[in-house]
Write a protein that holds these residues in place. Structure first.
Motif, PDB file in Angstrom:
ATOM      1  N   VAL A   1       9.976   7.677   3.660  1.00  0.00           N
ATOM      2  CA  VAL A   1       9.660   8.931   2.973  1.00  0.00           C
ATOM      3  C   VAL A   1       8.273   9.380   3.415  1.00  0.00           C
ATOM      4  O   VAL A   1       7.272   8.729   3.117  1.00  0.00           O
ATOM      5  N   SER A   2       8.212  10.497   4.121  1.00  0.00           N
ATOM      6  CA  SER A   2       6.943  11.064   4.554  1.00  0.00           C
ATOM      7  C   SER A   2       6.449  12.054   3.501  1.00  0.00           C
ATOM      8  O   SER A   2       7.213  12.486   2.632  1.00  0.00           O
ATOM      9  N   PRO A   3       5.176  12.444   3.561  1.00  0.00           N
ATOM     10  CA  PRO A   3       4.682  13.478   2.641  1.00  0.00           C
ATOM     11  C   PRO A   3       5.476  14.779   2.733  1.00  0.00           C
ATOM     12  O   PRO A   3       5.666  15.468   1.722  1.00  0.00           O
TER      13      PRO A   3
ATOM     14  N   SER B   1       0.840  -1.195   0.000  1.00  0.00           N
ATOM     15  CA  SER B   1       0.000   0.000   0.000  1.00  0.00           C
ATOM     16  C   SER B   1       0.877   1.248   0.000  1.00  0.00           C
ATOM     17  O   SER B   1       2.098   1.176   0.191  1.00  0.00           O
ATOM     18  N   GLU B   2       0.246   2.388  -0.179  1.00  0.00           N
ATOM     19  CA  GLU B   2       0.993   3.648  -0.159  1.00  0.00           C
ATOM     20  C   GLU B   2       1.658   3.874   1.193  1.00  0.00           C
ATOM     21  O   GLU B   2       2.809   4.328   1.263  1.00  0.00           O
ATOM     22  N   VAL B   3       0.950   3.533   2.264  1.00  0.00           N
ATOM     23  CA  VAL B   3       1.515   3.681   3.614  1.00  0.00           C
ATOM     24  C   VAL B   3       2.725   2.776   3.781  1.00  0.00           C
ATOM     25  O   VAL B   3       3.749   3.174   4.360  1.00  0.00           O
ATOM     26  N   ASP B   4       2.632   1.546   3.275  1.00  0.00           N
ATOM     27  CA  ASP B   4       3.758   0.613   3.367  1.00  0.00           C
ATOM     28  C   ASP B   4       4.957   1.118   2.566  1.00  0.00           C
ATOM     29  O   ASP B   4       6.105   0.993   3.010  1.00  0.00           O
ATOM     30  N   LEU B   5       4.699   1.679   1.399  1.00  0.00           N
ATOM     31  CA  LEU B   5       5.791   2.205   0.582  1.00  0.00           C
ATOM     32  C   LEU B   5       6.496   3.357   1.295  1.00  0.00           C
ATOM     33  O   LEU B   5       7.730   3.439   1.297  1.00  0.00           O
TER      34      LEU B   5
ATOM     35  N   TYR C   1      12.064   0.582  -7.666  1.00  0.00           N
ATOM     36  CA  TYR C   1      10.695   0.173  -7.989  1.00  0.00           C
ATOM     37  C   TYR C   1       9.698   0.755  -6.991  1.00  0.00           C
ATOM     38  O   TYR C   1       8.634   1.264  -7.379  1.00  0.00           O
ATOM     39  N   MET C   2      10.026   0.711  -5.704  1.00  0.00           N
ATOM     40  CA  MET C   2       9.117   1.263  -4.699  1.00  0.00           C
ATOM     41  C   MET C   2       8.984   2.777  -4.846  1.00  0.00           C
ATOM     42  O   MET C   2       7.885   3.328  -4.693  1.00  0.00           O
ATOM     43  N   ALA C   3      10.094   3.460  -5.153  1.00  0.00           N
ATOM     44  CA  ALA C   3      10.031   4.908  -5.371  1.00  0.00           C
ATOM     45  C   ALA C   3       9.199   5.226  -6.604  1.00  0.00           C
ATOM     46  O   ALA C   3       8.424   6.195  -6.616  1.00  0.00           O
ATOM     47  N   TRP C   4       9.341   4.419  -7.639  1.00  0.00           N
ATOM     48  CA  TRP C   4       8.542   4.599  -8.857  1.00  0.00           C
ATOM     49  C   TRP C   4       7.055   4.470  -8.545  1.00  0.00           C
ATOM     50  O   TRP C   4       6.246   5.276  -9.002  1.00  0.00           O
TER      51      TRP C   4
END
Length: 276
Positions: free
Chosen positions: A177-179, A167-171, A219-222
């Motif tokens: 990396v926080s908002p 999920s986005e939270v997991d990524l 990949y996760m950053a993408w």
């Protein structure tokens, strides 16, 4: 070629002369004639070998052309100036890819490829369950080279499968990396010092954490940079139909996008960027 014709005649003459005079000559002279005869034979063999070296075997090329490690596909299209060749590099066998198929997203490994006449490429891709897919180049969303060793390749493949379902939270948690950090990355990319105002997944990791990105981090950053929250600050940049980079938006565009994003109730408590 002239030497090949001339020396057999010379050898024949020398042989006739030797037979006539060999017995009547002193021992030293006979040895000299014997040496001359051997030298003539050796020279003849060398001459024939040298001439043959310049003649290619029938039906075969006299040199070998090495094949490139990658394939370049040429697609032709007509315009006012005539045919224009557009070159596209095909993904190599063994590459790990995220691809779309009938509305579903998979992680797979390219096991084979073929080139179409119009310049497109098609791949045989096997997923983690061993299922074979035949996909076009446009179906590939993301690609990365596999490690050379089998254990490392298997490990990365399973990690990519897990990241694909994250999920986005997991990524955010796995990338740390926080908002707020994402907004700081946008400010840096949008600065006047940055000419292109673009970030790739690798340069994003380097900017945030000051180290080279691993294939998994890339990949996760993408995936993170393709989320709705990231699209407040960046827009996708495509190459050959694939998202490969992310361009920082202008400040006014970010303000408008943030206002629209934070107007949704589900985002107001979830993201820190909406608290400002």
């Amino acid at each position: 070629t002239a030497s090949v014709v001339f020396f057999p005649k010379l050898c024949a003459q020398a042989t006739t002369y030797k037979k006539q005079t060999f017995k009547s000559q002193p021992t030293r002279l006979r040895i000299q004639l014997s040496l001359v005869n051997k030298m003539q034979r050796l020279f003849l063999l060398l001459s024939i070998s040298s001439a043959a070296a310049f003649v290619a075997p029938p039906g075969k090329s006299s040199f070998t052309v090495a094949r490139p490690a990658f394939s370049v596909l040429g697609a032709r299209k007509s315009d006012d100036d005539g045919d224009v060749v557009q070159k596209q590099t095909a993904l190599s066998v063994g590459t790990f890819v995220e691809f779309s198929e009938k509305g579903r997203v998979h992680i797979g490994k390219i096991e084979g490829s073929e080139h179409k006449a119009k310049g497109g490429a098609r791949y045989d891709v096997v997923d983690g369950e061993g299922k074979l897919f035949h996909i076009g180049d446009k179906a590939v969303n993301f690609s990365t080279q596999a490690p050379f060793t089998r254990p490392e390749a298997d490990k990365l493949f399973h990690q990519l499968e897990e990241a694909q379902h994250a999920s986005e939270v997991d990524l955010q948690a796995q990338l740390d990396v926080s908002p707020d950090l994402l907004e700081m990355a946008w400010e840096e990319a949008a600065s006047e010092e940055e000419e292109t105002h673009q970030l790739t997944p690798k340069s994003f990791i380097d900017l945030i954490h000051s180290h080279a990105a691993s294939p998994l981090e890339s990949y996760m950053a993408w995936r993170l940079l393709k989320t709705d929250m990231a699209h407040v600050f960046f827009r996708d940049m495509k190459e050959n139909g694939r998202v490969v980079a992310f361009k920082a938006k202008a400040r006014k565009a970010v303000d408008n996008a943030k206002s629209a994003f934070c107007s949704k109730e589900e985002n107001q408590e979830k993201y820190d960027i909406c608290f400002v």
